[in-house]
Write an enzyme that holds these catalytic residues in place. Sequence first.
Site, mmCIF file in Angstrom:
data_model
loop_
_atom_site.group_PDB
_atom_site.id
_atom_site.type_symbol
_atom_site.label_atom_id
_atom_site.label_comp_id
_atom_site.label_asym_id
_atom_site.label_seq_id
_atom_site.Cartn_x
_atom_site.Cartn_y
_atom_site.Cartn_z
ATOM 1 N N LYS A 89 0.823 -1.211 0.000
ATOM 2 C CA LYS A 89 0.000 0.000 0.000
ATOM 3 C C LYS A 89 0.863 1.269 0.000
ATOM 4 O O LYS A 89 0.430 2.310 -0.476
ATOM 5 C CB LYS A 89 -0.919 0.026 1.219
HETATM 6 C C1 LIG Z 1 -4.549 -4.712 0.538
HETATM 7 C C2 LIG Z 1 -3.805 -5.989 0.539
HETATM 8 C C3 LIG Z 1 -4.093 -7.017 -0.385
HETATM 9 C C4 LIG Z 1 -5.241 -6.914 -1.363
HETATM 10 O O1 LIG Z 1 -5.037 -5.920 -2.333
HETATM 11 P P1 LIG Z 1 -6.266 -5.328 -3.177
HETATM 12 O O2 LIG Z 1 -5.708 -4.217 -3.974
HETATM 13 O O3 LIG Z 1 -7.262 -4.866 -2.157
HETATM 14 O O4 LIG Z 1 -6.800 -6.454 -3.996
HETATM 15 C C5 LIG Z 1 -3.311 -8.150 -0.364
HETATM 16 N N1 LIG Z 1 -2.295 -8.290 0.511
HETATM 17 C C6 LIG Z 1 -1.992 -7.333 1.411
HETATM 18 C C7 LIG Z 1 -0.882 -7.568 2.362
HETATM 19 C C8 LIG Z 1 -2.717 -6.150 1.450
HETATM 20 O O5 LIG Z 1 -2.417 -5.202 2.346
#
Ligand SMILES: *Cc1c(COP(=O)(O)O)cnc(C)c1O
Length: 462
Positions: free
Chosen positions: A112
């Site tokens: 993120k």
């Molecule tokens: C947010 C997240 C996901 C999922 O990603 P999306 O973009 O919501 O599909 C997978 N793994 C981790 C560690 C995340 O923080």
Amino acid sequence: MRYISTRGAAPVLTFEQAMMTGLARDGGLYIPETVPQFTADEIAAFAGLSYAEVALRVLTPFVGDSFQQDELRSLITAAYAGFNHDARAPLVQLAPNHFLLELFHGPTLAFKDFAMQVIGQLMQAALARSGKRITIVGATSGDTGSAAIEAFRGLANVDVFILFPDGRVSDVQRRQMTTPSEANVRAIALAGDFDDCQARLKDMFNDFAFRDAVSLAGVNSINWARVLSQVVYYFTAAVSLGGPMRPVSFTVPTGNFGDIFAGYIARQMGLPIEKLVIATNQNDILHRTLQSGAHTKQGVNPSISPSMDIQVSSNFERLLFDAYGRDPKVVAEQMRALAEEGGFTVGQGALEFLRDGFASGRASEEETLAEIAQTLAETGELICPHTAVAVKVARDYLGTVPMITLATAHPAKFPDAVERATGVRPALPAHMADLFDRPERQTKLPNDLSALEAFITEQLNP
Ligand SMILES: *Cc1c(COP(=O)(O)O)cnc(C)c1O
């Protein structure tokens, strides 16, 4: 570059406006009117460039007039300066033709950060120009919240409120949100699951009086600028392995469909991607949708990969929009059915479009734990449970085309699951070593729109 809503009844916006708005006023998601294309030569020229330079080239055609080149370059460079790895998104080899793309070297140890750090820089620059003040409210299944708090803590013209599902995030995830001491960030423990957090957030956006009174802005992956920032590492990874001359495949641990949708955009821009594999945990609505065409909510089952514990996968709406030939009326009707009737059936033509573009698979809790152990035994790599879901699913798609599996979080964010699987407790990196000694600050609130709005209003006007 102009941005339109997937539901067709919101104003057409510039990049900056779409970024500052988040959710469209008709409830839809913003999407570029046309997707810019790179030639094979333009992509080949990415080889050997820094991550920030590739990011500049990928973002530029989408940003249009909103930021000048020099400004954009320095904002992107600043965004990635706090990462702990010079490559930003390094590749590690797991097996013949199987690679891990490590996306956890940012400040909060999850992918993120790649988007949130950029959006933090871009929003700050836009606010400095306009002199405006905004209130960011975000919903998180764990990692978005800490990444947003990290990107916006201490900024003068931004207040941040993060809703997380009480008791359903890991201790490390919670502490990353509750320990920053800056007055402009607040963590709200909501009595509900992630879908409740996301639903209340959408309710706030649809309460126009509240939305306008607090200048509400969103940084969830419904925000186009976030999806866009994630397109970059699909290019850097593919080019490292011989793209665009050699096609590659990706397997993506998927929840809200933001990350894998970025891969779909990279492909539309001209990057040769053979397979895009959606990997889900036991909350497998997307896998079921591809199998049967039925997009039906079943309630969230808490798992050891909590950032994927989702039934309402917001960015899937963006893909449906294309699957239905960009017909906003069909999308609006299906989204209404999802909200009011708990699901809908994807039409035959649209389902073929989805199956042409994507494969899918699911990993149970037992399979996820077994994969963490197996990967450690085979490669010496310790992987987080989300990554393990994807590595497990990717095994079914290994072949002559290189497979790149996205490692979305550092194993130390989920030490209990990793220790359960392997007996090894991963240590937090040095900059977070005292996380469990810092005081926590959070507010517990019911799953109720007016309680949330009252709290936010009162905090903004003490
Ligand atoms: C947010 C997240 C996901 C999922 O990603 P999306 O973009 O919501 O599909 C997978 N793994 C981790 C560690 C995340 O923080």
